[in-house]
Design an enzyme around this catalytic site. Sequence first.
Site, PDB file in Angstrom:
ATOM      1  N   GLU A 278      -5.499  -8.405  -0.236  1.00 57.62           N
ATOM      2  CA  GLU A 278      -6.496  -7.997   0.767  1.00 57.62           C
ATOM      3  C   GLU A 278      -7.794  -7.889   0.429  1.00 57.62           C
ATOM      4  O   GLU A 278      -8.256  -6.979  -0.484  1.00 57.62           O
ATOM      5  CB  GLU A 278      -5.827  -6.741   1.495  1.00 57.62           C
ATOM      6  CG  GLU A 278      -4.477  -7.117   2.237  1.00 57.62           C
ATOM      7  CD  GLU A 278      -3.815  -5.997   2.978  1.00 57.62           C
ATOM      8  OE1 GLU A 278      -4.922  -5.010   3.541  1.00 57.62           O
ATOM      9  OE2 GLU A 278      -2.683  -5.472   2.928  1.00 57.62           O
TER      10      GLU A 278
ATOM     11  N   GLU B 226       0.822  -1.109  -0.059  1.00 56.71           N
ATOM     12  CA  GLU B 226      -0.070   0.068   0.000  1.00 56.71           C
ATOM     13  C   GLU B 226       0.787   1.187   0.079  1.00 56.71           C
ATOM     14  O   GLU B 226       0.518   2.091   0.881  1.00 56.71           O
ATOM     15  CB  GLU B 226      -1.158   0.136   1.336  1.00 56.71           C
ATOM     16  CG  GLU B 226      -1.955  -0.918   1.004  1.00 56.71           C
ATOM     17  CD  GLU B 226      -3.081  -1.183   2.244  1.00 56.71           C
ATOM     18  OE1 GLU B 226      -2.782  -0.286   2.951  1.00 56.71           O
ATOM     19  OE2 GLU B 226      -3.958  -1.798   2.097  1.00 56.71           O
TER      20      GLU B 226
END
Length: 498
Positions: free
Chosen positions: A292, A173
Amino acid sequence: MNKALISVDREAVVAPINRRIFGSFVEHLGRCVYDGIYEPGHATANEDGFRMDVVDLVRELGSTTIRYPGGNFVSGFRWEDSVGPRDRRPVRRDLAWHSLETNQVGVDEFSRWLKLTGSELMMAVNLGTRGIEAALDLLEYCNHPSGTALSDQRIANGTPEPHDIRMWCLGNEMDGPWQTGYMTADDYGKIAARTAQAMKAADKGLELVVCGSSSSSMPTFGDWERTVLEHTYEHVDFISCHAYYQERGDDLDSYLASSLDMQYFIETVVATADHVGNKLKSKKKIQLSFDEWNIWYLDEHRESDEVNGEWRYAPRQLEDVYSVADAVVLGNLLITLLKNHDRVASASLAQLVNVIAPIMTEPGGDAWRQTTFFPFSVTSRLARGEVLRPRIDVGTYSTEVYGDAPLVDSVVTSDEGAAAVFLVNRGRTPIEVQVDVAQLGVNEITEAVSLFDDDVYAKNTLAEQDRVGLTGLVGATLADGVVTVTLPPVSWSAIALG
């Protein structure tokens, strides 16, 4: 009663099933590792301190590839702290989750845990506060057989055989301001490309995942993927997608249609990746790693004091307790991943134990299944062979967020005389469904189960661990190549055929 007609064409193949689609995620966050998979004082703990009751549930869940050690945690992770004699490992501050990390579970121990569960390790390298050299050192430690400084260190630490990790994430991320060391797309694309090139110089057979957007709501979504892939396209194999969903307010109808957002996310990333590939005149196709995805009541956690000024060991963080409605949405998200399996080649349910997880534990006590455990475990067990995309003729209902949404969603798998049909009823009333499976060569229903409840917010808790479970799907029939079944309101169902 509403009705739905589903037809299955044996030639409408999405892709052969890659077991990596049933992956999960273990991060050093809250009680996922400590008091989750690892509790040396527990009655079921083995010699490494791992809870074997949790191992049994992980095996039942059917998770395959496990992403590790983060997540946000990886952007401050010094892998060297996690190997060698445990009594010499340093305690470090984890800035991601404002907690203390003991490093008592590290690379070697986690690899041994994976062997107990029958899972594959998907390792993430730190590109937040570190870079190429640390990534290459970790790769050498894990994968080189022997005869180098770091491979011999692994052997001296008690692991003679290499871990042979095939799949590696290039950071986590990196578009998010919450990420330690976050970057612009241009800066990240450059460091990711150099790291990928160096890692493949050491082992050209590695499969590398570059960071995509943290969610489809990020202001840089789409443009981030384009810029990063323009730097990395020829060096990587996957781009990551992350998505979490929750019911907001009392809008259950929109929540039940959350998979429409996941479909939009997938289609946008695929289009962007293919645009870059065409621009570069490349012959390769970038696959998606949806590494995710889950239900996460993030709004509520942001308003809590779970992350505060204290530095604590394994605090209780992000321990969502899931309802029937949550499980139905999760089952629908998994259907969506399968329907896009030609491009989504890997996926990781985040996370595995205690932290937004299908498995919960109590220190010194029980381990139990959340509602979300059931659709994942049954799909992982029954889905075999190839994914088929069915045609679904069904009415719609109105949602505030997504407009008109189909009342029923479904996907089918087929494997040499066996098949499975997975179904979701998003509606508030029963729906009669007919599924034409005449082309699949099946003769009987071997299993039919559903997850539903009169109370869509019913949950499994420490006090009531079996409040919600699977129910036999009463009345399902197969005659003349057609399955007929009535789906309960707000339900997830699976029908196995042989």
